[in-house]
Enzyme design. Structure first.
Site, PDB file in Angstrom:
ATOM      1  CB  SER A  80      46.440  30.447  29.019  1.00  0.00           C
ATOM      2  OG  SER A  80      45.778  29.289  29.458  1.00  0.00           O
ATOM      3  CG  ASP A 220      40.162  40.541  31.198  1.00  0.00           C
ATOM      4  OD1 ASP A 220      40.239  39.482  30.533  1.00  0.00           O
ATOM      5  OD2 ASP A 220      40.702  40.687  32.304  1.00  0.00           O
ATOM      6  CB  THR A 240      44.197  36.467  35.576  1.00  0.00           C
ATOM      7  OG1 THR A 240      44.151  35.276  34.773  1.00  0.00           O
ATOM      8  CG2 THR A 240      44.176  36.066  37.037  1.00  0.00           C
TER       9      THR A 240
HETATM   10  N1  GLY Z   1      41.264  37.088  31.156  1.00  0.00           N
HETATM   11  C1  GLY Z   1      41.522  36.652  29.863  1.00  0.00           C
HETATM   12  C2  GLY Z   1      40.346  36.429  29.038  1.00  0.00           C
HETATM   13  O1  GLY Z   1      39.245  36.318  29.535  1.00  0.00           O
HETATM   14  O2  GLY Z   1      40.507  36.373  27.838  1.00  0.00           O
END
Ligand code: GLY
Length: 349
Positions: A80, A220, A240
């Site tokens: 990720s 975000d 997150t």
């Molecule tokens: N929180 C990371 C995203 O939504 O890209």
């Protein structure tokens, strides 16, 4: 060849960044002693330890969070963030990152490709340009001009998984399609906030974003106020989960403002999650939001919408077992301190 006018522009405007980097009288006036504390989303223990090593050496919180985020960015097994991150639905790994210091200086890159350490590019944006945010090709061009190397971030494993995904999923432009059947680890954005021994707060965030997202989607994590916000006088927050929700509620900024109003970090995170749940047009049962906060005294807290949000916090040796809301599920001794693994309390379930 870089465009000469662009180069001149950066040279001229670098003076602005350099000036801002000087310790100003305002900073000297607010200098205070503090216990160092660092806190990061998920089980990013390696990242937190790298940041902690900077803090226990008396280093700057901004250097600590940058060094910390380099760990998942370079880890091909973290799917990720950075290298090995899951690509967008067109098979391209696009990264989002931002960084912010105790004086409202901040930098950000969104949808940047081929660069291993977007958090360091974000810091360069902050320090070397008059801007806050660069995106896409422009962000990559800037990074290359700053001496960053081009790196292929799509690992064999990520490419293979993406090819399997193409075979088994509808290739529809509807965004809702991306919400179905994701593995639990779809969101492992690394957000980190820290306070150093001089009481300086900083934070940073890095991610490859939503797996197989629409090309061009930005979450975000590079949005100051959504995935990250720092006010050196009050505190810092990071987020997150499903970035769209953090953007609509300006989650990190909301938390810091609630702390300004007198709430402790734990309560500020909880209220931000409750607010998010109240206002979101998305079915709350289908999304996750994990929020962390740290105040200028070094007190911290974390809260999530759903079960399963884990965070890590590093505290000095002198500290007794911290009293946290949630459950401490692990601890490991590190130089001059301990890293605790905490299952955050949550609203639903
Ligand atoms: N929180 C990371 C995203 O939504 O890209």
């Amino acid at each position: 060849m870089p465009n000469p006018s662009r180069r001149d522009f950066l040279k001229r405007t670098a003076a602005v960044g350099a000036l801002a980097a000087l310790p100003g009288s305002a900073r000297a006036a607010t200098k205070r002693r503090s216990r160092p504390v660092a806190i990061a989303t998920w089980k990013n223990r390696g990242a937190l330890e790298a940041a902690w090593n900077v803090l226990v050496s008396g280093g700057y919180a901004l250097d600590a969070v940058e060094a910390g985020l380099h760990i998942p960015e370079a880890d091909p097994n973290d799917h990720s963030v950075g290298l090995g991150g899951r690509p967008d639905r067109d098979g391209r790994v696009t990264l989002d990152s931002c960084i912010m210091d105790e004086r409202h200086r901040c930098g950000s890159v969104a949808a940047i490709e081929d660069i291993l350490h977007p958090v360091s590019v974000a810091r360069k944006v902050m320090e070397e340009t008059p801007h806050v945010m660069l995106v896409g090709d422009g962000a990559r061009q800037f990074a290359l001009e700053q001496g960053f190397e081009r790196t292929n971030l799509l690992t064999e494993q990520s490419e293979q998984e993406w090819r399997e995904w193409i075979e088994t999923n509808d290739y529809l432009p509807a965004i809702n399609n991306e919400r179905r059947d994701w593995p639990d680890d779809n969101h492992d954005t690394c957000g980190m906030i820290a306070i150093d021994s001089e009481g300086r707060l900083s934070g940073a965030c890095t991610t490859s974003g939503w797996a197989y997202k629409l090309r061009g989607r930005v979450g975000d994590s590079p949005i100051i106020g959504a995935g990250l916000f720092v006010d050196g006088e009050i505190g810092a927050a990071t987020a997150t989960g499903h970035g769209e929700e953090m953007i609509r509620t300006a989650a990190a900024h909301t938390i810091v403002e609630r702390m300004r109003g007198g709430l402790a970090p734990q309560e500020a995170c909880q209220q931000a999650v409750e607010h998010l749940r109240r206002v979101t047009p998305t079915d709350p049962a289908t999304i996750q939001a994990g929020l962390l906060a740290l105040d200028e005294k070094g007190d911290f807290g974390g809260f999530a919408l759903q079960r399963g949000f884990t965070y890590v916090v590093a505290l000095p040796d002198s500290e007794r077992e911290p009293s946290v809301k949630g459950e401490i599920t692990g601890r490991v001794a590190v130089r001059g301190g301990t890293i605790y693994v905490v299952e955050a309390p949550y609203l639903l379930g």
